[in-house]
Enzyme design. Structure first.
Site, short mmCIF file in Angstrom:
data_model
loop_
_atom_site.label_atom_id
_atom_site.label_comp_id
_atom_site.label_asym_id
_atom_site.label_seq_id
_atom_site.Cartn_x
_atom_site.Cartn_y
_atom_site.Cartn_z
N CYS A 1 0.82 -1.21 0.00
CA CYS A 1 0.00 0.00 0.00
C CYS A 1 0.86 1.26 0.00
CB CYS A 1 -0.90 -0.01 1.23
SG CYS A 1 -1.80 1.52 1.51
N VAL B 1 -5.23 0.19 5.83
CA VAL B 1 -3.92 0.43 6.43
C VAL B 1 -3.42 1.77 5.91
CG1 VAL B 1 -3.20 -1.95 6.82
CG2 VAL B 1 -2.89 -0.95 4.56
N SER C 1 -2.84 8.28 6.89
CA SER C 1 -1.39 8.28 6.66
C SER C 1 -0.81 9.69 6.60
CB SER C 1 -1.07 7.53 5.37
OG SER C 1 -1.58 8.21 4.23
N TYR D 1 -5.48 5.65 -9.05
CA TYR D 1 -6.61 4.82 -8.63
C TYR D 1 -7.88 5.20 -9.37
CZ TYR D 1 -3.97 2.70 -4.81
OH TYR D 1 -3.06 1.98 -4.08
#
Length: 324
Positions: free
Chosen positions: A63, A133, A149, A195
């Protein structure tokens, strides 16, 4: 991919039909901050003081968002102070799992859980939302500090300086406005742009994502012809946030996500800049191409239903980068 709905797991891919074939990223749910003294940060609640050994980081090597946090953990001398658990690269009907039969996976080092969703359910048995995550866990309060993040790396940038003695600052106040502007442009068109192109389920959605992506890569190529790093002659947060996408571009995004107008290797300045960051002390050890290639091609059955793993081009990441 799957998601939790009122504490129940459902194996459900992203709903692009309701958005005209467009991929829309979900909002992260946990936004607390670790601070040197435990005082509240910009969001969430206080009580999360920087302490060695108190926090645990759950990551996927595949990721790019989790990769940011691993880079900061290395750069800021946090490896002895913040331990990690690494999920399996295959994200199938059960989402992220702690299966440990792939090189580099660790299982869940805190609780021995089978699935990452069980960690979210420890905090809220009726949780709803995507199970993502990275997750920064507080072992003292037995809860999630953050799963955002962008905010975890800002915590790591300064919160533990008094413990590590490492005062390298990748978000200096005099460059903050420039860093934030660069991040905003790159996030929408590049970090998330790949994405939006790769997960698009209509031609219109793909077209409106892929063209801005390459317009921005062209702009970055010209910008890096005049600047050593994105914000001048100092490496900053903006560089590290872009790097994790660029490291995946040729191995994954070019072909798997149909971002194939050009290879990263065809941009001399951007390719040299990417190699310079890869060769930065401590960074190469955070890059796991086996997890990256396996995860994307094996996990995304809607894109690659045969789950064939490509051999990919041989790329020398250690060749001289020529960036000074």
């Amino acid at each position: 991919m799957g998601q939790l709905v009122d504490g129940v797991w459902y194996d459900a891919w992203y709903d692009t039909a309701s958005a005209g074939g467009r991929f829309q990223r979900s909002v992260t749910a946990y936004r607390n901050w670790i601070t040197p003294d435990g005082s509240p940060g910009p969001s969430g609640e206080g009580g999360f003081a920087a302490e060695s050994g108190r926090y645990h980081l759950y990551v996927s090597y595949a990721c790019p968002w989790a990769h940011r946090t691993l880079i900061y953990r290395a750069l800021k001398g946090l490896v002895p102070h913040v331990d990690i658990s690494v999920v399996h690269p295959d994200m199938l009907s059960d989402g992220w799992t702690f299966a440990a039969d792939f090189p580099g996976t660790t299982g869940d080092r805190l609780f021995g859980l089978r699935f990452l969703r069980e960690l979210y359910l420890k905090v809220d048995p009726s949780a709803s939302g995507r199970v993502t995550v990275p997750v920064l866990w507080d072992t003292a309060r037995d809860t999630i500090v953050s799963n955002e993040s962008a905010e975890i790396i800002r915590m790591f940038n300064t919160a533990f300086d008094g413990i590590t003695g490492n005062r390298d600052d990748y978000c200096p106040p005099d460059l903050l406005e420039q860093i934030d502007a660069m991040n905003e442009r790159i996030y929408d068109r590049v970090n998330n742009g790949v994405y939006k192109a790769g997960f698009a389920t209509s031609q219109a959605a793909y077209d409106e994502a892929v063209h801005p992506l390459f317009e921005t890569l062209d702009w970055l190529e010209a910008h890096l012809a005049r600047n050593r790093y994105l914000c001048g002659d100092r490496v900053t947060e903006a560089d590290w946030r872009l790097f994790t996408t660029m490291a995946r571009f040729d191995p994954v995004y070019h072909t798997h996500f149909k971002c194939n107008r050009a290879w990263l290797r065809e941009y001399p300045n951007l390719w040299g800049w990417t190699r310079a960051l890869y060769q930065w002390p401590g960074v190469a050890a955070t890059v796991h191409f086996d997890h990256i290639v396996r995860h994307y091609h094996y996990s995304h059955a809607t894109i690659n239903p045969s789950r064939i793993i490509p051999i990919n081009p041989l790329i020398d990441w250690t060749e001289p980068h020529g960036r000074g």
